[in-house]
Design a protein around this motif. Structure first.
Motif, PDB file in Angstrom:
ATOM      1  N   ALA A  85       0.700  -1.131   0.036  1.00 55.33           N
ATOM      2  CA  ALA A  85      -0.077   0.058  -0.076  1.00 55.33           C
ATOM      3  C   ALA A  85       1.031   1.071  -0.175  1.00 55.33           C
ATOM      4  O   ALA A  85       1.716   1.525   0.906  1.00 55.33           O
ATOM      5  N   LEU A  86       0.695   2.166  -0.957  1.00 51.83           N
ATOM      6  CA  LEU A  86       1.302   3.449  -1.033  1.00 51.83           C
ATOM      7  C   LEU A  86       0.638   4.398  -0.202  1.00 51.83           C
ATOM      8  O   LEU A  86      -0.499   4.745  -0.384  1.00 51.83           O
ATOM      9  N   CYS A  87       1.219   4.771   0.845  1.00 54.52           N
ATOM     10  CA  CYS A  87       0.592   5.488   1.980  1.00 54.52           C
ATOM     11  C   CYS A  87       1.409   6.958   1.855  1.00 54.52           C
ATOM     12  O   CYS A  87       2.674   7.050   2.088  1.00 54.52           O
ATOM     13  N   HIS A  88       0.655   8.055   1.863  1.00 54.09           N
ATOM     14  CA  HIS A  88       1.034   9.508   1.713  1.00 54.09           C
ATOM     15  C   HIS A  88       0.757  10.104   3.341  1.00 54.09           C
ATOM     16  O   HIS A  88       1.059  11.207   3.493  1.00 54.09           O
ATOM     17  N   ASP A  89       0.157   9.280   3.974  1.00 56.05           N
ATOM     18  CA  ASP A  89      -0.254   9.956   5.515  1.00 56.05           C
ATOM     19  C   ASP A  89      -0.721   8.902   6.495  1.00 56.05           C
ATOM     20  O   ASP A  89      -0.848   7.735   6.035  1.00 56.05           O
ATOM     21  N   ALA A  90      -0.720   9.264   7.513  1.00 51.04           N
ATOM     22  CA  ALA A  90      -1.112   8.208   8.858  1.00 51.04           C
ATOM     23  C   ALA A  90      -2.484   7.437   8.392  1.00 51.04           C
ATOM     24  O   ALA A  90      -2.625   6.353   8.710  1.00 51.04           O
ATOM     25  N   GLU A  91      -3.384   8.236   8.061  1.00 51.91           N
ATOM     26  CA  GLU A  91      -4.567   7.771   8.050  1.00 51.91           C
ATOM     27  C   GLU A  91      -4.888   6.640   6.847  1.00 51.91           C
ATOM     28  O   GLU A  91      -5.401   5.714   7.058  1.00 51.91           O
ATOM     29  N   THR A  92      -4.089   6.824   5.543  1.00 53.12           N
ATOM     30  CA  THR A  92      -4.002   6.194   4.689  1.00 53.12           C
ATOM     31  C   THR A  92      -3.311   4.544   5.145  1.00 53.12           C
ATOM     32  O   THR A  92      -3.818   3.471   4.942  1.00 53.12           O
ATOM     33  N   ALA A  93      -2.232   4.804   5.982  1.00 52.33           N
ATOM     34  CA  ALA A  93      -1.579   3.644   6.398  1.00 52.33           C
ATOM     35  C   ALA A  93      -2.588   2.806   7.523  1.00 52.33           C
ATOM     36  O   ALA A  93      -2.533   1.582   7.347  1.00 52.33           O
ATOM     37  N   ARG A  94      -3.260   3.452   8.377  1.00 53.88           N
ATOM     38  CA  ARG A  94      -4.231   2.917   9.216  1.00 53.88           C
ATOM     39  C   ARG A  94      -5.284   2.292   8.463  1.00 53.88           C
ATOM     40  O   ARG A  94      -5.541   0.859   8.674  1.00 53.88           O
ATOM     41  N   GLY A  95      -5.937   2.757   7.314  1.00 54.49           N
ATOM     42  CA  GLY A  95      -6.617   1.895   6.480  1.00 54.49           C
ATOM     43  C   GLY A  95      -6.346   0.922   5.950  1.00 54.49           C
ATOM     44  O   GLY A  95      -6.878  -0.458   5.821  1.00 54.49           O
ATOM     45  N   ALA A  96      -4.808   1.036   5.527  1.00 55.16           N
ATOM     46  CA  ALA A  96      -4.412  -0.192   4.706  1.00 55.16           C
ATOM     47  C   ALA A  96      -4.019  -1.324   5.751  1.00 55.16           C
ATOM     48  O   ALA A  96      -4.185  -2.577   5.165  1.00 55.16           O
ATOM     49  N   ARG A  97      -3.777  -1.160   7.071  1.00 52.63           N
ATOM     50  CA  ARG A  97      -3.870  -2.217   7.752  1.00 52.63           C
ATOM     51  C   ARG A  97      -5.103  -2.790   8.019  1.00 52.63           C
ATOM     52  O   ARG A  97      -5.004  -4.068   8.184  1.00 52.63           O
ATOM     53  N   ILE A  98      -5.980  -1.879   8.393  1.00 48.57           N
ATOM     54  CA  ILE A  98      -7.449  -2.500   8.936  1.00 48.57           C
ATOM     55  C   ILE A  98      -8.102  -3.078   7.637  1.00 48.57           C
ATOM     56  O   ILE A  98      -8.318  -4.310   8.038  1.00 48.57           O
ATOM     57  N   TRP A  99      -8.215  -2.418   6.585  1.00 51.56           N
ATOM     58  CA  TRP A  99      -9.125  -3.295   5.416  1.00 51.56           C
ATOM     59  C   TRP A  99      -8.460  -3.842   4.536  1.00 51.56           C
ATOM     60  O   TRP A  99      -9.020  -4.800   3.801  1.00 51.56           O
ATOM     61  N   ASN A 100      -6.935  -3.584   4.366  1.00 52.71           N
ATOM     62  CA  ASN A 100      -6.370  -4.266   3.158  1.00 52.71           C
ATOM     63  C   ASN A 100      -5.130  -5.379   3.618  1.00 52.71           C
ATOM     64  O   ASN A 100      -4.697  -5.935   2.717  1.00 52.71           O
ATOM     65  N   HIS A 101      -4.950  -5.404   5.157  1.00 50.73           N
ATOM     66  CA  HIS A 101      -4.042  -6.441   5.863  1.00 50.73           C
ATOM     67  C   HIS A 101      -2.793  -5.992   4.844  1.00 50.73           C
ATOM     68  O   HIS A 101      -2.001  -7.198   4.652  1.00 50.73           O
ATOM     69  N   ALA A 102      -2.412  -4.947   4.743  1.00 50.16           N
ATOM     70  CA  ALA A 102      -1.091  -4.693   3.963  1.00 50.16           C
ATOM     71  C   ALA A 102      -0.059  -5.125   4.828  1.00 50.16           C
ATOM     72  O   ALA A 102       0.073  -4.786   6.041  1.00 50.16           O
ATOM     73  N   ASN A 103       0.784  -5.979   3.997  1.00 47.83           N
ATOM     74  CA  ASN A 103       2.221  -6.379   4.547  1.00 47.83           C
ATOM     75  C   ASN A 103       3.385  -5.753   4.043  1.00 47.83           C
ATOM     76  O   ASN A 103       4.518  -5.942   4.488  1.00 47.83           O
TER      77      ASN A 103
END
Ligand SMILES: O=C(CO)[C@H](O)[C@H](O)COP(=O)(O)O
Length: 153
Positions: A85-103
């Motif tokens: 997951a390409l993240c430009h901010d903390a909220e995107t990173a949070r969502g990537a973990r919760i909903w995308n199980h980003a590793n």
């Protein structure tokens, strides 16, 4: 955790990430231009090598960087089992973990300031994957897509 970190360029951000990850107690495995003696400095090679380290079990997770962050995320996502997951901010990173199980976390060297990178890392490491039924169903759909378009190699 063991974190694979790749970049096609050494910058203030990559120096920060190495220092910060070590200070947080992680073991850091380096790939690409930030590693000693790694000839694979181009972004598709550096990023996919870090992603491969995750699926091989050499690393628990990876952070992949390039100037835009897009190429590094695209390359990592070609590796079966990777959800980058390409993240430009903390909220995107949070969502990537919760909903995308980003590793794999992908970062733009151009667009990510050090304070924002710190916020992204805080969110990334403190946010667990959602295991609720609806979310697990979405993850099963992602795995099905991966199987559908995989050559089986
Ligand atoms: O962002 C990137 C890929 O998505 C690369 O970092 C960018 O293409 C590198 O360019 P150059 O080698 O000309 O510095």
């Amino acid at each position: 955790m063991r974190i694979a970190l790749s970049s096609d360029e050494r910058t203030e951000l990559t120096d920060f990430l190495i220092r910060e990850l070590r200070e947080r107690g992680h073991e850091v495995l380096l790939f690409g231009a930030i590693a000693e003696n790694d000839p694979d400095v181009d972004w598709p090679l550096a990023s996919s090598r870090a992603a491969r380290a995750v699926v091989n079990g050499e690393a628990d997770e990876a952070i992949v960087c390039c100037w835009t962050g897009t190429g590094a995320s695209i390359a990592a996502n070609k590796v079966r089992g990777i959800r980058a997951a390409l993240c430009h901010d903390a909220e995107t990173a949070r969502g990537a973990r919760i909903w995308n199980h980003a590793n794999v976390l992908a970062l733009s060297l151009r667009a990510t300031s050090i304070p924002i990178a710190k916020e992204i890392l805080d969110a990334w490491f403190e946010t667990p994957f959602s295991e609720d039924e609806w979310n697990l169903q979405q993850m099963a759909r992602i795995r099905a897509l991966e199987a559908e378009f995989s050559s089986g190699e």
